[in-house]
Design a protein around this motif. Structure first.
Motif, short mmCIF file in Angstrom:
data_model
loop_
_atom_site.label_atom_id
_atom_site.label_comp_id
_atom_site.label_asym_id
_atom_site.label_seq_id
_atom_site.Cartn_x
_atom_site.Cartn_y
_atom_site.Cartn_z
N GLU A 250 12.25 44.91 22.97
CA GLU A 250 11.91 44.05 21.83
C GLU A 250 12.54 44.60 20.56
OE1 GLU A 250 7.49 42.47 22.92
OE2 GLU A 250 7.75 44.63 22.66
N SER A 251 12.62 43.74 19.55
CA SER A 251 13.12 44.13 18.23
C SER A 251 12.01 43.97 17.20
CB SER A 251 14.32 43.26 17.83
OG SER A 251 15.42 43.51 18.67
N TYR A 252 12.04 44.85 16.20
CA TYR A 252 11.06 44.81 15.11
C TYR A 252 11.67 44.10 13.91
CZ TYR A 252 8.22 46.52 11.20
OH TYR A 252 7.43 46.61 10.08
N TYR A 253 10.91 43.13 13.32
CA TYR A 253 11.41 42.36 12.20
C TYR A 253 10.47 42.40 11.00
CZ TYR A 253 14.73 40.32 15.50
OH TYR A 253 15.73 40.15 16.42
N GLY A 254 9.56 43.36 10.97
CA GLY A 254 8.60 43.42 9.88
C GLY A 254 9.12 44.18 8.68
N ASP A 255 8.18 44.46 7.73
CA ASP A 255 8.54 45.22 6.54
C ASP A 255 8.97 46.63 6.91
OD1 ASP A 255 8.02 43.09 4.93
OD2 ASP A 255 5.98 43.70 4.42
N ARG A 256 9.74 47.25 6.02
CA ARG A 256 10.35 48.53 6.34
C ARG A 256 9.87 49.65 5.43
NH1 ARG A 256 16.50 46.08 7.00
NH2 ARG A 256 16.11 44.88 8.92
N ASP A 257 8.70 49.51 4.87
CA ASP A 257 8.12 50.62 4.11
C ASP A 257 7.32 51.50 5.07
OD1 ASP A 257 4.95 49.78 3.60
OD2 ASP A 257 6.32 48.10 3.98
#
Length: 490
Positions: A250-257
């Protein structure tokens, strides 16, 4: 009261008494020939009356489908991932629509353009990062962190993916601004997770990173085309040894903080097993977020088949296929936009019956209107943009001998001119289209019944009259010859 004799006086066809006429052998033969000629000409006239003719004219476009035109397409890109493949349309009126997904489907394909699996790839909407990285300060934020995410190469990646239950990898490029924005938060999140789930003692999760400018083969094997790409690998789930390089993760597409990353990673950690039993863990500090909204399946192959349709205004415009994302960078030097055109057509779909009828009834009409079908456009090297210029003309056929719903057959024909140019940015494939304001009208017409009757009377009367003239000439000629034989002709 009008007498019968007065009525008889207006007779156009006065009769000669039968006793005053005589039959002749030549007249009989000529009558038979005249009758055969009448029958033959009658058959030809009847066939012409029952058949239809076509007339072709150029008129102002009067399309029934309103102000919008449908474009159907099936395009295969062996080197463009479905994860970032975007279908965009624009026109001269200023309309711009990006990453159309409602009527567009995407399927992973291998280098031979064969679909991998039956499931459609759902890339979702283009990710919009609300929070990206930690605020920079005057001090070094790594000063108190020690070692952050583990740096992997091909060898260590294979080892760690089998050692840890969950391996979360940041595939990055040092030149990418998005990767550089993510770097502080990623390293800090890796440190926090490592402190909470000791990699040496726990072994349930590890955050790592891969430099794709150094490990190009590793990144290519996982179909990494945009940077940064955060992938989630679970032990035992990754498919290996597949001839297509297929992977199941899977790939992560959420915020990057840091906070969002840590909360997401904690939710991924599987329950610990103590004495053969699952040990439940309090994850209330993770804000209770639903990770399903932040991750989607990663592409199983490096190629993509894009098919579907879009509706555009009937003005000059373009349909563009490109790698697009609001939170990733692409290496233009490594982008290959080679593509195969399964079909590319304008207008409503024409039924097979209508096409078959058009071929039979109107052989002069070109029903092969898709000029790009079956063509493959190969990039001689990377970083090549393909431009297709299409001049579109509508043809409308109106027939007489079909159902009312099928009387009109519409199709759009176009000429295509293709070109390749060196791109200075991320390469794309563009289909520029321009619709003609005129249309070709092909109309079936049939002769009227009155015209048929007029011609029929002309045939009968004409043959009868001509035969009578010939018979009279023959009779007179024979009469003269007899007089000569008797010596009575001077």
């Amino acid at each position: 009261m009008v007498s019968t004799s007065k009525i008889k006086s207006i007779d156009f066809y006065r009769k000669i008494p039968r006793d005053l006429t005589e039959a002749s052998l030549s007249g009989a033969g000529l009558s038979i020939l005249a009758a055969l000629a009448m029958v033959f000409l009658f058959g030809m006239e009847l066939s012409d009356y029952l058949s239809t003719t076509t007339s072709t004219s150029v008129v102002v476009d009067r399309s029934r489908d309103g102000d919008y035109l449908r474009i159907d397409f099936n395009l295969s890109f062996p080197a463009l991932s479905c994860e970032f493949a975007s279908v965009d349309v624009s026109d001269v009126l200023g309309t711009h629509r990006f990453n159309l997904t409602k009527t567009v489907r995407k399927y992973p394909i291998d280098p031979r353009l064969q679909r991998i699996g039956l499931e459609e790839f759902h890339a979702g909407s283009v990710p919009t990062i609300k929070s990206h990285g930690d605020e920079e300060t005057g001090e070094d934020i790594f000063e108190h962190l020690g070692e952050g995410a583990a740096e992997l190469d091909k060898k260590t990646f294979d080892v760690y993916s089998q050692q840890f239950n969950v391996l979360v990898v940041n595939f990055y490029a040092p030149w990418c601004p998005w990767s550089n924005k993510l770097k502080p938060a990623w390293e800090k999140a890796a440190k926090i997770i490592a402190e909470r789930y000791n990699p040496e003692m726990d072994g349930r999760i590890l955050l790592a990173k891969v430099d794709c400018t150094v490990n190009m083969d590793l990144c290519r094997s996982h179909h990494i085309q945009g940077y940064p790409s955060i992938r989630i690998f679970r032990k035992g789930n990754d498919v290996r040894g597949d001839e297509h390089g297929q992977h199941d993760h899977e790939s992560y597409y959420g915020d990057r903080d840091t906070e969002s990353l840590v909360a997401f990673m904690v939710e991924l950690v599987p329950p610990a097993v103590v004495d053969g039993k699952f040990q439940l863990e309090d994850k209330s500090s993770t804000n209770g977020t639903a990770n399903a909204a932040l991750k989607r399946p990663a592409p199983k192959a490096g190629g993509c088949r894009i098919e579907g349709f879009v509706r555009v205004k009937k003005v000059p415009g373009e349909l563009m296929i490109s790698a697009h994302s609001g939170a990733h960078s692409f290496d233009a030097a490594n982008m290959n936009m080679t593509h195969y055109v399964g079909f590319f057509s304008f207008g409503r779909k024409t039924s097979w019956r209508s096409v078959h009828w058009a071929n039979d009834m109107l052989p002069e009409l070109d029903t092969n209107v898709d000029r790009l079908t079956g063509n493959i456009f190969t990039s001689e090297h990377e970083n090549i943009t393909h431009d297709h210029y299409l001049q579109v003309v509508k043809t409308e056929v109106i027939t007489l001998h079909r159902k009312q719903s099928e009387r009109i057959v519409e199709q759009y024909d176009y000429t295509a001119h293709s070109n390749m140019i060196q791109a200075t940015s991320v390469p794309v494939v563009k289909f520029h289209y321009e619709l003609s304001p005129m249309q070709v009208l092909v109309k079936e017409t049939s002769k009227s019944f009155s015209h048929f009757i007029t011609n029929l009377c002309a045939i009968i009367g004409g043959v009868f009259t001509v035969a009578g003239i010939i018979d009279s000439m023959l009779h007179n000629a024979m009469h003269v010859m007899k007089k000569v034989e008797l010596g009575k002709q001077y």
